[in-house]
Design a protein around this motif. Structure first.
Motif, mmCIF file in Angstrom:
data_model
loop_
_atom_site.group_PDB
_atom_site.id
_atom_site.type_symbol
_atom_site.label_atom_id
_atom_site.label_comp_id
_atom_site.label_asym_id
_atom_site.label_seq_id
_atom_site.Cartn_x
_atom_site.Cartn_y
_atom_site.Cartn_z
ATOM 1 N N LYS A 1 0.790 -1.209 0.122
ATOM 2 C CA LYS A 1 -0.042 0.089 -0.021
ATOM 3 C C LYS A 1 0.835 1.386 -0.064
ATOM 4 N N VAL B 1 2.384 1.736 -3.362
ATOM 5 C CA VAL B 1 1.534 2.322 -4.431
ATOM 6 C C VAL B 1 1.481 3.787 -4.111
ATOM 7 N N ALA C 1 2.155 6.834 -6.978
ATOM 8 C CA ALA C 1 1.320 7.753 -7.192
ATOM 9 C C ALA C 1 1.710 8.964 -6.926
ATOM 10 N N VAL D 1 -1.586 -7.385 -6.745
ATOM 11 C CA VAL D 1 -2.088 -6.264 -6.196
ATOM 12 C C VAL D 1 -1.222 -5.051 -6.479
ATOM 13 N N LEU D 2 0.065 -5.327 -6.502
ATOM 14 C CA LEU D 2 0.959 -4.122 -7.035
ATOM 15 C C LEU D 2 0.717 -3.871 -8.292
ATOM 16 N N SER D 3 0.655 -4.814 -9.310
ATOM 17 C CA SER D 3 0.558 -4.555 -10.656
ATOM 18 C C SER D 3 -0.960 -3.779 -10.854
ATOM 19 N N GLU D 4 -1.929 -4.486 -10.464
ATOM 20 C CA GLU D 4 -3.040 -3.790 -10.422
ATOM 21 C C GLU D 4 -3.359 -2.479 -10.018
ATOM 22 N N GLU D 5 -2.687 -2.040 -8.784
ATOM 23 C CA GLU D 5 -2.957 -0.609 -8.308
ATOM 24 C C GLU D 5 -1.805 0.471 -9.039
ATOM 25 N N THR D 6 -0.626 -0.045 -9.681
ATOM 26 C CA THR D 6 0.106 0.844 -10.468
ATOM 27 C C THR D 6 -0.226 0.728 -11.779
ATOM 28 N N ARG E 1 -7.298 -11.651 -10.617
ATOM 29 C CA ARG E 1 -6.351 -12.147 -9.946
ATOM 30 C C ARG E 1 -5.797 -13.798 -10.134
#
Length: 245
Positions: A131, A134, A138, A170-175, A216
């Motif tokens: 988190k 990310v 951002a 999660v990291l790929s999806e958020e970034t 996922r």
């Protein structure tokens, strides 16, 4: 006698490797203190030194295969030993790692890891670290580059099975960054523990990237299949025999 000679050569190699770390750490420190380029120069120089000395002191050659990423991506690597860390970092232009927080307090490694942008992670609090990463991406706090993450969370010895964690997805999806899987056989020749290093060819192979945005379950299945199947093939090439074979 042959094993005793290999053990002695490995011991000498290991000693000089850590001496080189201390020497280069001190020599580059003034530059690294004021410039991130200095920190990268120190780390790249150390990687090249270790790989070069391993080649002629131990007969342990290294090879990088596949398309090495140069853009902002997540590198999801198989982790077997210290060797694969050196090989991956030496291959990519601006690598940074998600690393155990304890490493931050180690002499030389911790300071240089911090300077090149590595992200310290508390054991058991990987979710919070992701988190924060990310949020940093951002806000622009993180320098651009290739973020290396070990999807199994730790070093895994050849032939040992360990589940893949969802943090990479999660990291790929958020970034919104693609993921480049990396396979290796490094642990066959440079074991997780012990003194002895073996002669042979250690390989890290950058595999076709997985685009951001996959569901996922599909993402995790593809990541594990790509990395494990290719790593297993590379390990067999290096002479490793699996228990079931």
């Amino acid at each position: 006698m042959a094993y005793a000679w290999r053990w002695l050569r490995s011991l000498v190699f290991n000693i000089q490797m850590y001496v080189a770390m201390a020497v280069l750490g001190v020599v580059f420190f003034p530059w690294a203190l004021f410039s991130r380029k200095g920190a990268f120069a120190a780390c790249k120089s150390y990687c090249r030194w270790v790989l070069w000395t391993a080649s002629w002191m131990l007969g342990l050659k290294t090879e990088v295969r596949g398309e090495v990423p140069t853009d902002e991506v997540i590198v999801a690597a198989k982790h077997m030993s210290f060797l694969d860390i050196l090989m991956i970092f030496n291959a990519i232009p601006a690598g940074k790692f998600i690393m155990k927080r304890e490493i931050l307090f180690m002499p030389i490694i911790g300071q240089y890891g911090y300077r090149i942008g590595c992200v310290p992670v508390n054991r058991g609090k990987r979710g919070k670290a992701i988190k924060k990463m990310v949020a940093d991406v951002a806000s622009g706090a993180q320098h651009p580059g290739q973020l290396v993450i070990y999807s199994q969370g730790t070093r895994v010895a050849p032939g040992v099975k360990k589940p893949y964690k969802v943090g990479t997805h999660v990291l790929s999806e958020e970034t919104g960054q693609d993921v480049v899987p990396v396979a290796t056989n490094a642990g066959v020749l440079w074991p997780k523990r012990g003194v002895v290093r073996k002669a042979g060819v250690a390989v890290v192979e950058f595999l076709p990237r997985i685009p951001a945005g996959l569901p996922r379950d599909d993402f995790m299945a593809r990541l594990e299949q790509d990395v494990e199947s290719r790593s297993n093939a590379l390990m067999r090439d290096a002479g490793f025999t699996f228990a079931e074979e």
